[in-house]
Design a protein around this motif. Structure first.
Motif, PDB file in Angstrom:
ATOM      1  N   GLU A  27     -13.886  -3.519 -13.563  1.00  0.00           N
ATOM      2  CA  GLU A  27     -12.938  -2.935 -12.231  1.00  0.00           C
ATOM      3  C   GLU A  27     -13.198  -4.367 -11.427  1.00  0.00           C
ATOM      4  O   GLU A  27     -13.842  -4.395 -10.265  1.00  0.00           O
ATOM      5  CB  GLU A  27     -12.607  -2.100 -12.330  1.00  0.00           C
ATOM      6  CG  GLU A  27     -12.273  -1.816 -11.173  1.00  0.00           C
ATOM      7  CD  GLU A  27     -11.916   0.055 -11.049  1.00  0.00           C
ATOM      8  OE1 GLU A  27     -10.813   0.173 -10.370  1.00  0.00           O
ATOM      9  OE2 GLU A  27     -12.440   0.859 -11.398  1.00  0.00           O
ATOM     10  N   VAL A  28     -12.173  -5.341 -10.973  1.00  0.00           N
ATOM     11  CA  VAL A  28     -11.453  -5.316 -10.039  1.00  0.00           C
ATOM     12  C   VAL A  28     -10.379  -5.190  -9.200  1.00  0.00           C
ATOM     13  O   VAL A  28      -9.664  -5.204  -9.572  1.00  0.00           O
ATOM     14  CB  VAL A  28     -11.327  -7.393 -10.524  1.00  0.00           C
ATOM     15  CG1 VAL A  28     -11.069  -8.208  -8.725  1.00  0.00           C
ATOM     16  CG2 VAL A  28     -12.074  -7.115 -11.335  1.00  0.00           C
ATOM     17  N   GLY A  29     -10.940  -4.679  -7.619  1.00  0.00           N
ATOM     18  CA  GLY A  29     -10.327  -4.599  -6.384  1.00  0.00           C
ATOM     19  C   GLY A  29      -8.947  -5.595  -6.564  1.00  0.00           C
ATOM     20  O   GLY A  29      -9.401  -6.920  -6.428  1.00  0.00           O
TER      21      GLY A  29
ATOM     22  N   TYR B 204      -0.504  -8.876  -7.823  1.00  0.00           N
ATOM     23  CA  TYR B 204       0.587  -7.315  -7.352  1.00  0.00           C
ATOM     24  C   TYR B 204       0.318  -6.295  -7.911  1.00  0.00           C
ATOM     25  O   TYR B 204       0.916  -5.349  -7.655  1.00  0.00           O
ATOM     26  CB  TYR B 204       1.733  -8.504  -7.950  1.00  0.00           C
ATOM     27  CG  TYR B 204       3.167  -7.589  -7.982  1.00  0.00           C
ATOM     28  CD1 TYR B 204       3.820  -7.619  -6.520  1.00  0.00           C
ATOM     29  CD2 TYR B 204       3.659  -7.592  -8.931  1.00  0.00           C
ATOM     30  CE1 TYR B 204       4.895  -6.323  -6.244  1.00  0.00           C
ATOM     31  CE2 TYR B 204       4.955  -5.895  -8.640  1.00  0.00           C
ATOM     32  CZ  TYR B 204       4.692  -6.081  -7.177  1.00  0.00           C
ATOM     33  OH  TYR B 204       6.228  -5.364  -7.608  1.00  0.00           O
ATOM     34  N   LEU B 205       0.064  -6.603  -9.889  1.00  0.00           N
ATOM     35  CA  LEU B 205      -0.171  -5.130 -10.070  1.00  0.00           C
ATOM     36  C   LEU B 205      -1.160  -4.844  -9.254  1.00  0.00           C
ATOM     37  O   LEU B 205      -0.927  -3.286  -9.388  1.00  0.00           O
ATOM     38  CB  LEU B 205      -0.622  -5.105 -11.654  1.00  0.00           C
ATOM     39  CG  LEU B 205       0.493  -5.866 -12.388  1.00  0.00           C
ATOM     40  CD1 LEU B 205      -0.021  -6.462 -13.542  1.00  0.00           C
ATOM     41  CD2 LEU B 205       1.440  -5.293 -12.525  1.00  0.00           C
ATOM     42  N   SER B 206      -1.930  -5.149  -8.781  1.00  0.00           N
ATOM     43  CA  SER B 206      -3.312  -4.138  -8.351  1.00  0.00           C
ATOM     44  C   SER B 206      -2.912  -3.840  -7.165  1.00  0.00           C
ATOM     45  O   SER B 206      -2.538  -2.519  -6.908  1.00  0.00           O
ATOM     46  CB  SER B 206      -4.703  -5.366  -7.868  1.00  0.00           C
ATOM     47  OG  SER B 206      -5.445  -4.078  -7.558  1.00  0.00           O
ATOM     48  N   ILE B 207      -2.113  -4.588  -6.592  1.00  0.00           N
ATOM     49  CA  ILE B 207      -1.294  -3.588  -4.870  1.00  0.00           C
ATOM     50  C   ILE B 207      -0.345  -2.796  -5.162  1.00  0.00           C
ATOM     51  O   ILE B 207      -0.488  -1.857  -4.269  1.00  0.00           O
ATOM     52  CB  ILE B 207      -1.082  -5.020  -4.181  1.00  0.00           C
ATOM     53  CG1 ILE B 207      -1.568  -6.128  -3.312  1.00  0.00           C
ATOM     54  CG2 ILE B 207       0.258  -4.498  -2.771  1.00  0.00           C
ATOM     55  CD1 ILE B 207      -0.911  -7.351  -3.093  1.00  0.00           C
ATOM     56  N   ILE B 208       0.676  -2.712  -6.413  1.00  0.00           N
ATOM     57  CA  ILE B 208       1.251  -1.693  -6.977  1.00  0.00           C
ATOM     58  C   ILE B 208       0.515  -0.462  -7.694  1.00  0.00           C
ATOM     59  O   ILE B 208       1.405   0.467  -7.624  1.00  0.00           O
ATOM     60  CB  ILE B 208       2.662  -1.937  -7.328  1.00  0.00           C
ATOM     61  CG1 ILE B 208       2.293  -2.704  -8.852  1.00  0.00           C
ATOM     62  CG2 ILE B 208       3.262  -3.487  -6.854  1.00  0.00           C
ATOM     63  CD1 ILE B 208       3.424  -2.766  -9.451  1.00  0.00           C
TER      64      ILE B 208
ATOM     65  N   LEU C  70       0.733  -0.791  -0.072  1.00  0.00           N
ATOM     66  CA  LEU C  70      -0.440   0.079   0.171  1.00  0.00           C
ATOM     67  C   LEU C  70       0.722   1.835   0.079  1.00  0.00           C
ATOM     68  O   LEU C  70       0.498   2.964  -0.984  1.00  0.00           O
ATOM     69  CB  LEU C  70      -0.997   0.145   1.203  1.00  0.00           C
ATOM     70  CG  LEU C  70      -2.172  -0.813   1.516  1.00  0.00           C
ATOM     71  CD1 LEU C  70      -2.831  -0.922   2.523  1.00  0.00           C
ATOM     72  CD2 LEU C  70      -2.949  -1.000  -0.044  1.00  0.00           C
ATOM     73  N   CYS C  71       2.592   1.743   0.702  1.00  0.00           N
ATOM     74  CA  CYS C  71       2.761   2.454   0.406  1.00  0.00           C
ATOM     75  C   CYS C  71       3.312   2.587  -0.523  1.00  0.00           C
ATOM     76  O   CYS C  71       3.783   3.806  -1.565  1.00  0.00           O
ATOM     77  CB  CYS C  71       4.394   1.830   1.026  1.00  0.00           C
ATOM     78  SG  CYS C  71       3.757   2.292   3.213  1.00  0.00           S
ATOM     79  N   ILE C  72       3.299   1.348  -1.705  1.00  0.00           N
ATOM     80  CA  ILE C  72       3.981   1.719  -2.955  1.00  0.00           C
ATOM     81  C   ILE C  72       2.807   2.293  -3.403  1.00  0.00           C
ATOM     82  O   ILE C  72       2.990   3.131  -5.167  1.00  0.00           O
ATOM     83  CB  ILE C  72       4.787   0.569  -3.615  1.00  0.00           C
ATOM     84  CG1 ILE C  72       6.013  -0.193  -3.102  1.00  0.00           C
ATOM     85  CG2 ILE C  72       4.633   1.163  -4.980  1.00  0.00           C
ATOM     86  CD1 ILE C  72       6.200  -1.632  -3.116  1.00  0.00           C
ATOM     87  N   VAL C  73       1.799   2.065  -3.816  1.00  0.00           N
ATOM     88  CA  VAL C  73       0.749   2.788  -4.277  1.00  0.00           C
ATOM     89  C   VAL C  73       0.291   3.837  -4.057  1.00  0.00           C
ATOM     90  O   VAL C  73      -0.373   4.961  -5.142  1.00  0.00           O
ATOM     91  CB  VAL C  73      -0.696   1.761  -3.372  1.00  0.00           C
ATOM     92  CG1 VAL C  73      -1.966   2.953  -4.083  1.00  0.00           C
ATOM     93  CG2 VAL C  73      -0.796   0.408  -4.192  1.00  0.00           C
ATOM     94  N   LYS C  74       0.832   4.278  -2.621  1.00  0.00           N
ATOM     95  CA  LYS C  74       0.110   5.961  -2.560  1.00  0.00           C
ATOM     96  C   LYS C  74       1.705   7.079  -3.398  1.00  0.00           C
ATOM     97  O   LYS C  74       0.785   7.524  -3.742  1.00  0.00           O
ATOM     98  CB  LYS C  74       0.871   6.104  -1.770  1.00  0.00           C
ATOM     99  CG  LYS C  74      -0.532   6.028  -0.224  1.00  0.00           C
ATOM    100  CD  LYS C  74       0.440   6.088   1.423  1.00  0.00           C
ATOM    101  CE  LYS C  74      -0.862   6.099   2.118  1.00  0.00           C
ATOM    102  NZ  LYS C  74      -0.657   6.205   3.592  1.00  0.00           N
ATOM    103  N   GLU C  75       2.590   6.141  -3.806  1.00  0.00           N
ATOM    104  CA  GLU C  75       3.357   6.810  -4.963  1.00  0.00           C
ATOM    105  C   GLU C  75       3.366   7.052  -6.007  1.00  0.00           C
ATOM    106  O   GLU C  75       3.330   7.643  -6.763  1.00  0.00           O
ATOM    107  CB  GLU C  75       5.655   5.839  -4.393  1.00  0.00           C
ATOM    108  CG  GLU C  75       5.638   6.026  -2.934  1.00  0.00           C
ATOM    109  CD  GLU C  75       7.228   5.008  -3.102  1.00  0.00           C
ATOM    110  OE1 GLU C  75       7.662   4.702  -3.551  1.00  0.00           O
ATOM    111  OE2 GLU C  75       7.491   5.296  -2.114  1.00  0.00           O
TER     112      GLU C  75
END
Length: 195
Positions: free
Chosen positions: A85-87, A71-75, A13-18
């Motif tokens: 769309e799938v979360g 993995y792609l969704s997490i990053i 999730l930290c990577i997602v914010k970036e």
């Protein structure tokens, strides 16, 4: 959900914010129970995925595994499957083996390129840090062993023989019931006759 997975998930999730500033979308369609073909990638580059060891070309189609979509969704990628769309939560719920996901995310977090193996003697192929999956062979093969279930000696010997014949180091990933992973290298040695 085990605590080992949650730690990796929170780090993701930290990577997602970036990545929020540069939203990327992966559009795929299901082509089998464990495969998706890439229809389109928005604000991203197919070579970026390949260079990171995600997906592969099969019969002129770029194919992704479910674990790679997670993995792609997490990053930070938005994932569209068959126009819906799938979360990440929905993708995780469909994961057949949470231990496979835990090991995959742990290796990615450690900076390794890792590819899932479907219906093979091992679960993953792993490349040394800094080595491209496009231009080099895997250095390691990972076999997951679940605590309490173990692995039969003959199966272990066959997997070890297979990995050595492919020029890769076998690594056993022992996953505890709490989701803690311990890695063990497995190898054969030939005794030296003393004189």
């Amino acid at each position: 959900m085990d605590s080992g997975f949650l730690n990796i998930y929170i780090d993701g999730l930290c990577i997602v914010k970036e990545m929020k500033n540069q939203e990327k979308v992966v559009i795929v369609k299901r082509i089998g129970s464990d495969e998706y073909s890439l229809v389109k990638i928005d604000n991203g580059d197919l070579h970026e995925l390949e260079d990171r060891g995600i997906g592969e070309v099969k019969n002129d189609t770029f194919v992704l595994k479910p674990i790679e979509l997670i993995y792609l969704s997490i990053i930070g990628y938005r994932v569209m499957i068959n126009d819906n769309e799938v979360g990440v939560d929905e993708l995780i719920r469909e994961a057949k083996n949470p231990h496979v996901l835990t090991v995959y995310l742990d290796m990615r977090k450690r900076g390794y390129f890792i590819k899932p193996v479907v219906n093979g003697p091992v679960d993953f192929l792993v490349w040394d840090k800094g080595k491209s999956p496009v231009s080099s062979s895997p250095r390691y093969m990972i076999k997951i062993v679940t605590e309490g279930l173990g692995i039969q000696v003959m199966e272990l010997l066959n997997v070890l023989k297979y990995s050595e014949s492919m020029g890769a180091q076998l690594v056993l990933a022992l996953v505890s019931s709490e989701g803690v992973i311990t890695y063990y290298k497995a190898f054969t040695f030939k005794p030296v006759k003393g004189g």
